[in-house]
Scaffold this motif. Sequence first.
Motif, PDB file in Angstrom:
ATOM      1  N   UNK A 199      -9.158   2.237   0.832  1.00  0.00           N
ATOM      2  CA  UNK A 199      -9.888   1.125   2.155  1.00  0.00           C
ATOM      3  C   UNK A 199     -10.230  -0.468   1.356  1.00  0.00           C
ATOM      4  N   UNK A 200     -10.345  -1.025   0.465  1.00  0.00           N
ATOM      5  CA  UNK A 200     -10.712  -2.327   0.008  1.00  0.00           C
ATOM      6  C   UNK A 200      -8.809  -2.631   0.437  1.00  0.00           C
ATOM      7  N   UNK A 201      -8.932  -4.243   0.648  1.00  0.00           N
ATOM      8  CA  UNK A 201      -8.029  -5.011   0.339  1.00  0.00           C
ATOM      9  C   UNK A 201      -8.420  -5.874  -0.630  1.00  0.00           C
ATOM     10  N   UNK A 202      -7.154  -6.494  -1.055  1.00  0.00           N
ATOM     11  CA  UNK A 202      -5.729  -6.426  -0.310  1.00  0.00           C
ATOM     12  C   UNK A 202      -4.855  -5.284  -0.935  1.00  0.00           C
ATOM     13  N   UNK A 203      -4.225  -4.637   0.394  1.00  0.00           N
ATOM     14  CA  UNK A 203      -3.079  -4.037   0.297  1.00  0.00           C
ATOM     15  C   UNK A 203      -1.993  -4.154   0.970  1.00  0.00           C
ATOM     16  N   UNK A 204      -0.985  -3.938   0.351  1.00  0.00           N
ATOM     17  CA  UNK A 204       0.029  -3.964   1.204  1.00  0.00           C
ATOM     18  C   UNK A 204       1.421  -2.479   0.991  1.00  0.00           C
ATOM     19  N   UNK A 205       0.880  -1.826   1.147  1.00  0.00           N
ATOM     20  CA  UNK A 205       1.346  -0.680   0.552  1.00  0.00           C
ATOM     21  C   UNK A 205       0.626   0.496   1.673  1.00  0.00           C
ATOM     22  N   UNK A 206       1.729   1.259   2.403  1.00  0.00           N
ATOM     23  CA  UNK A 206       0.851   2.826   3.035  1.00  0.00           C
ATOM     24  C   UNK A 206       0.418   3.953   2.013  1.00  0.00           C
ATOM     25  N   UNK A 207      -0.430   4.254   1.933  1.00  0.00           N
ATOM     26  CA  UNK A 207      -1.072   5.762   1.924  1.00  0.00           C
ATOM     27  C   UNK A 207      -0.936   6.826   2.574  1.00  0.00           C
ATOM     28  N   UNK A 208      -0.052   7.747   2.348  1.00  0.00           N
ATOM     29  CA  UNK A 208      -0.642   9.177   3.061  1.00  0.00           C
ATOM     30  C   UNK A 208      -0.982  10.683   1.509  1.00  0.00           C
TER      31      UNK A 208
END
Length: 292
Positions: free
Chosen positions: A59-68
Amino acid sequence: MFVKLLIWLFLVIIFYHDPADAQKKKETLLSEKLTQMMEWASKRSVIRMNGDKFRRFVKAPPRNYSVVIMFTALQPQRQCGVCRQADEEFQVLANSWRYSSAFTNKVFFASVDFDEGSDVFQMLSMNSAPTFLHFPSKGKPRRSDTYELQVRGFAAEQLARWVADRTDVQIRVIRPPNYAGPLLLGFLLAVIGGLAYLRRHNLEFLFNKNVWAFSALVTTANAHTHLPTTTHTYSTSIHMVVILHQAFKIHTYIHTYIHTYIHTYIHTYIHTYIHTYIHTYILLRVECVPAS
């Protein structure tokens, strides 16, 4: 006036942030998150998350990856059989991605169990399990980021197509070898071969329909089919109730009986044909023997 100027300069010094410094902190934080996610993924293809991990790494930024993420209820007291079946398929998909040559830190697979992350279920207003959600690297999840379990089923191949549609990551599903079928068939042939050897002077049992019908049932029992199933779990503050969709049971019964009937019919037909052919051949041989 001089005092006000000093106060203003003091506030500017306190609240001033260098944009370059802020960007550096953001990159450092992102690097730490990626390093941690890669470390978890190296140990387990499906990362187990609770509420704290979900808020920090998803939920928290930063994030440049996807999560399934698969939201599930695997504890025995939940009695969610479909959750276990879906988890097995999800593990196959995650392992196929983790051990492929194309593996990158662009996509991670994770799971949140109700008993370990009930706060996450409440945060997302989620009342069903198993549920698959894709959290993109940018922006919030859209409607298409929720996997249509009731329509597609939970087979790893179907999940891989959905992941490819959402992330542009192509995953070739590789299933571990299943030796149960060959072993069972080998055992059955060994038993028949042993009986044939022990009773080599009387092979009438080979023409017994019950023997071939039993063989058909054993062969049918080994058949494995991925059925489009779903389970709904309604959560409350006390417990979670699991209801198995009745269509799954009906589908299973119909499939089993049809499969059994077809196999039994084929085996009986082959047995009758062989029986008739052998007896006819023996009779012809007997008739052709010249009288002494």
